[in-house]
Design an enzyme around this catalytic site. Structure first.
Site, PDB file in Angstrom:
ATOM      1  N   SER B 308      -5.302  -5.398 -10.310  1.00  0.00           N
ATOM      2  CA  SER B 308      -5.649  -5.191  -8.452  1.00  0.00           C
ATOM      3  C   SER B 308      -6.620  -3.755  -8.783  1.00  0.00           C
ATOM      4  O   SER B 308      -6.848  -3.784  -7.042  1.00  0.00           O
ATOM      5  CB  SER B 308      -3.890  -4.942  -8.023  1.00  0.00           C
ATOM      6  OG  SER B 308      -3.382  -6.293  -8.038  1.00  0.00           O
ATOM      7  N   HIS B 351       5.002 -10.797   1.852  1.00  0.00           N
ATOM      8  CA  HIS B 351       4.439  -9.514   2.151  1.00  0.00           C
ATOM      9  C   HIS B 351       5.188  -9.927   3.853  1.00  0.00           C
ATOM     10  O   HIS B 351       4.637  -8.626   4.645  1.00  0.00           O
ATOM     11  CB  HIS B 351       3.460  -9.103   1.869  1.00  0.00           C
ATOM     12  CG  HIS B 351       3.368  -7.939   0.989  1.00  0.00           C
ATOM     13  ND1 HIS B 351       2.634  -9.325  -0.650  1.00  0.00           N
ATOM     14  CD2 HIS B 351       4.178  -7.357   0.564  1.00  0.00           C
ATOM     15  CE1 HIS B 351       2.965  -8.396  -1.530  1.00  0.00           C
ATOM     16  NE2 HIS B 351       3.430  -7.502  -1.392  1.00  0.00           N
ATOM     17  N   CYS B 364      -1.313  -6.289  -1.436  1.00  0.00           N
ATOM     18  CA  CYS B 364      -1.108  -7.571  -0.524  1.00  0.00           C
ATOM     19  C   CYS B 364      -2.042  -9.055  -2.030  1.00  0.00           C
ATOM     20  O   CYS B 364      -2.665  -8.610  -1.020  1.00  0.00           O
ATOM     21  CB  CYS B 364      -0.698  -7.818   0.733  1.00  0.00           C
ATOM     22  SG  CYS B 364      -0.333  -9.547   0.980  1.00  0.00           S
TER      23      CYS B 364
END
Lengths: 375, 601
Positions: B308, B351, B364
């Site tokens: 991420s 989310h 997300c």
């Protein structure tokens, strides 16, 4: 017996005395330089002082030898030769060992190398024998003489081992035999036997050598094998001589000796020290002095009044010359390293004394060349 | 008849004397110069005296190394056969064969001491001194050795000294070095070896035939090597070493406005002192065989999917390319279906409605799948490439080779994999998985480039150096929005990296997870845990430090990697404040820092 004859002084061989005195003084000077402590720090070993003392002793001995007619030498030559052989045998059993060789005999405080004197006894004994035997010798060399004057002393000397003296005696045996005169037939036979026996003799000779002697021969054949090991002596000696150049580094300016690069610098390699400091000019001069000495000796032989004198003078001159050749040849790297001193110059009391005695005999023969009758 | 023979004898005498005369002429006149030179060499020896090596300092002038005497035992001998090798090897604690090999080497000279053993301990020196009398020519020598004051800390960059190797001897610059010379073999010691080394002095001495020193003729003192000031701060290094708590991984911290490396750790590390004391084979083998691979420089040689943390690139690309704006919303239901494939979000429940800020703060995945879909891989590639990812950063490290990482694009896949690029590839690439791999140092450069507003610097270990190698112009809005979001990751209650929240400064950052292949559900064994990433910078409004943390098998990035980053940043802040305080006190007349430096030499 010691009455000084006027003729003796008139005919005295001043030139030979002058030449050997010059050589001895050069020797003392060079010994002083060779043994000086590195960088002038520390005590100066007293080798030069000892040599000076021996020079005085030797000069006295020479005068004594000259004052006695050399006919006496002829008369006592056989007993002298026998004494020499006995001393050689004694030294084998009780001699002091130094540098791997058993050469020294001690009598009280004095120690000396019997082989130094044996050289003179040998010359006297063998020339007396050659004189006595007359012309028979030319036809056929008696086996007995070869045994007594060649094989026997040779065995004793190699046993010590004293390679230098052994080579000298062999050479003297041949030179004196040739001067006495041998027939062409015998010469041819000797050469043929010699050629055939070289491989056998060579082998026996090689096996009889000590390790250091073998190494020296190897080093002579190829000094580059191991310059720091066995070829070291030769290499360093050549460096010493060569670095002297034309004019030399100057007296007491040589570095090879004091800095201990040069082994046995005040004995066997003294010429290297001299050549380094005095250069080509000095070295040539020194060779010149020797040349005069040899020619004078041979001239004495030619002018000698009898055969004993002639052969003895030849033998003594040959002895000086052989030592000179072996020593200088070694120092200049054209002969194997054989521990032989340079006559009159190298350090060594016994050698100097015996050389002076030998020179005294030479002077004696020349001085008395006009005396027609034995007293 | 005999007279004629004697006359012949005279000619022989004259002939031989002429031969001697000729030989004298040859030696003294023809070759006189050669022998003169040889006799000079005989007398004089040139001994090299080692030069004190330059000191390596950190950016606050704290010395990292110290020169210490390095003892070795040598022997001078003109004939190795004379040496009793059995008792000599017993005295030195060496194998008979080793001693023999050294003594009988072909190129040994009787005038040059043969080094028998290096790196002696004081006990060994005492033993050798006591037994020396049996071995003339045996003596203990002192060289310049190195002590690494911080041991393992910073070992990968500081490096170590070691014996010159056979292949190095062939290098023209090193050819004249003695076979036992110590030279830099790793890290800065190797890279700046020429500078640190100094110029050895020369002692010309007069020696005798046994090589014994008689007198000093001339001396040229050695010149100390130049000092090197590194950009690293040893305080941060120490904090990092502590905070990893024996986990394996790497941290690279950069000064964003110059590219200077403030901290660089690869763990586990090794103790360079082991090497500089003359490493023994057993120790070397243990280091090489260690399963934890302490000699591996993880900061430049570990390449893994950045996870991420890569979303920063995707986000920048999306904003710069205008495919989204701050209000763009995506609904996350915990995953998206694409054909027969399902691409999940890390949060199974989803989310809900996600905007740009929330997408980054809560990381997300579905939001970034959408961005990826809108951008296409080639546009993501453009930004990743501009930020220095997927290629070498150019950091100078010896002898370690930096790995390249990989940022894929459509062309690359066609060429290498011979199959077309699918949208699914874009999805997983947009969240930093799949083909995307980076090294920790690349991620640090990426973070630093963002923090300074778009200039790519080549990372450097030398204080004061800065080399820009690329730039990308970013819209101020882009920078503002991402900074805000990255700060939220740490400082907002829904952020994924609240463990990095610091009371000393405001930190912005992003977590990441590189999945370990072969992972089974619920597996707890450490070797199946994911690798953790974290990139961060601080202070957010005016960044002074940007870094990346990589923890092997660290699990989620937020849990393990973020606190390490926080510790590093806090160490930086404390160190900076300390330096400022010292600088202030200096102006009040206390001892200048420079004075301390000299005292350390």
């Amino acid at each position: 017996m010691l009455k000084i004859d006027r003729r003796l002084i008139k005919n005295f061989d001043w030139i030979t005395l002058l030449l050997i005195t010059a050589l001895s003084l050069i020797g003392i000077m060079t010994i002083y330089s060779a043994t000086r402590p590195p960088l002038g720090v520390g005590e100066h070993p007293d080798f030069y002082a000892k040599q000076m003392l021996w020079f005085v002793i030797s000069m006295t001995a020479l005068i004594a030898v000259v004052s006695v007619n050399y006919i006496w030498l002829y008369r006592i030559s056989y007993p002298l030769y026998a004494l020499g052989l006995i001393l050689l045998i004694v030294v084998l059993f009780t001699g002091r060992t130094s540098m791997g060789a058993q050469r020294w005999l001690s009598i009280g405080p004095v120690s000396f190398q019997p082989s130094e004197f044996f050289r003179i006894f040998f010359i006297a004994g063998f020339t007396a024998y050659l004189t006595n035997i007359g012309n028979r010798f030319t036809e056929k060399i008696p086996l007995k003489s070869i045994m007594i004057f060649a094989i026997f002393p040779l065995i004793l000397l190699i046993k010590q081992p004293d390679l230098g003296t052994a080579i000298l005696l062999m050479s003297l045996f041949v030179i004196l035999s040739v001067s006495k005169g041998i027939s062409r037939k015998i010469t041819t036979v000797i050469i043929i036997i010699g050629l055939i026996s070289i491989p056998f003799l060579g082998n026996i000779f090689w096996e009889g050598l000590k390790e250091y002697q073998k190494n020296r021969l190897i080093a002579f054949i190829d000094p580059d094998i191991d310059p720091a090991g066995i070829g070291y002596h030769i290499a360093q000696s050549k460096i010493s001589v060569g670095s002297g150049g034309f004019f030399g580094k100057g007296y007491l300016k040589g570095t090879q000796g004091p800095l201990r690069f040069l082994p046995e610098k005040h004995t066997d390699f003294i010429f290297a020290v001299f050549a380094e400091e005095w250069g080509f000019i000095g070295s040539a001069l020194l060779l010149g002095i020797y040349l005069l000495l040899f020619l004078r000796g041979l001239d004495t032989a030619m002018k000698a009044k009898d055969e004993f004198g002639r052969l003895t003078a030849t033998g003594i001159t040959a002895m000086f010359f052989i030592y000179f050749c072996v020593n200088i040849g070694m120092t200049l790297g054209i002969m194997p390293v054989v521990g032989v001193p340079l006559p009159f110059v190298s350090y060594g009391g016994t050698a100097l004394l015996s050389n002076f005695i030998a020179a005294g005999i030479l002077i004696n023969i020349r001085t008395r060349r006009f005396e027609l009758f034995y007293p | 008849m005999t007279l004629y023979r004697i006359k012949l004898g005279s000619y022989i005498v004259i002939g031989i004397l002429l031969v001697f005369g000729f030989r004298l002429w040859q030696l003294q006149i023809l070759d006189g110069d050669k022998y003169k030179r040889l006799s000079e060499d005989n007398r004089l020896r040139i001994l090299k005296t080692p030069a004190p090596r330059g000191i390596i300092y950190d950016r606050n002038e704290t010395p990292l190394v110290k020169n210490i005497p390095f003892f070795s035992v040598s022997i001078t001998t003109d004939n190795p056969k004379k040496i009793d090798i059995d008792s000599l090897s017993a005295l030195l604690g060496l194998k008979r064969q080793e001693v023999e090999e050294k003594l009988y080497r072909k190129d040994n000279s009787p005038f040059v001491p043969i080094k028998l053993k290096q790196g002696l301990s004081f006990g060994e020196i005492a033993r050798i001194e006591a037994g020396r009398s049996d071995f003339p020519g045996l003596f203990v020598e002192t060289d310049v050795g190195r002590e690494y004051l911080f041991g393992k800390v910073g070992a990968h960059i500081i490096g170590y000294l070691g014996k010159i190797t056979q292949s190095q001897m062939k290098n023209p610059g090193l050819r004249h070095f003695p076979p036992d010379a110590l030279i830099g073999q790793w890290g800065v010691e190797a890279l700046h070896d020429a500078q640190l080394r100094g110029i050895p002095g020369e002692r010309i001495i007069e020696v005798d035939a046994l090589g014994r020193e008689l007198r000093l003729i001339q001396e040229r003192p050695s010149v100390k090597g130049n000092d090197v000031s590194l950009s690293i701060d040893i305080n941060i290094q120490k904090a990092v070493e502590d905070s990893f708590r024996s986990k394996a991984g790497a941290l690279v911290a950069l000064k964003p406005d110059t590219g200077e490396i403030l901290a660089f750790e690869s763990l586990p590390s090794f103790d360079p002192n082991t090497f500089s004391r003359g490493i023994v084979y057993e120790d070397w083998k243990a280091l090489m065989d260690d399963k934890k691979k302490p000699m591996l420089n993880r900061a430049v040689q570990s390449q893994y999917p950045p996870g991420s943390t890569f979303k920063i690139i995707t986000a920048i690309a999306a904003l710069e390319e205008g495919v989204i704006h701050s209000e763009t919303k995506v609904i996350c239901t915990g995953g998206i279906n694409f054909g027969k494939w399902t691409f999940g979000c890390w949060k199974k429940g989803g989310h809900g409605s996600v905007d740009f800020h929330k997408g980054i703060v809560e990381s997300c995945d579905v939001y970034f799948y959408e961005l990826g879909k809108r951008l296409g891989m080639d546009r993501i590639y453009k930004y990743a490439d501009a930020f220095g990812l997927g290629r070498e950063t150019g950091i100078d490290l010896v002898p370690v080779k930096e790995r390249q990482g990989l940022i894929p694009n459509t062309e690359w896949k066609k060429e290498k994999k011979r199959i077309p690029w699918y949208l699914g590839d874009t999805f997983i690439s947009a969240i930093g998985q799949g083909y995307v791999t980076t090294t920790p140092i690349q991620m640090a450069v990426m973070m630093s480039t963002f923090a300074n507003g778009g200039t790519v610097y080549k990372p450097t270990l030398i204080k004061g150096e800065h080399r820009p190698v690329g730039a990308i112009k970013l819209k101020p809005d882009t920078i503002e929005m991402i900074k805000d979001a990255l700060s939220g990751v740490i400082n907002e209650s829904n952020g994924t990296a609240q463990g990095a929240r610091s009371s000393l400064t405001v930190i912005g950052g992003k977590t990441g997870t590189a999945q370990v292949v072969g992972k089974k559900k619920g597996a707890v064994a450490e070797r199946f845990m994911d690798h953790a990433w974290f990139v961060a910078f601080a202070p957010v409004d005016k960044p002074e430090i940007a870094l990346s943390v990589f923890v092997e098998h660290g699990g989620g990035g937020g849990a393990v990697a973020a606190p390490i980053a926080k510790k590093a940043i806090e160490a930086y802040m404390k160190s900076k404040n300390g330096q400022e305080a010292a600088a202030k006190s200096m102006t009040h007349g206390s001892q200048p820092i420079g004075g301390q430096k000299d005292a350390e030499n």
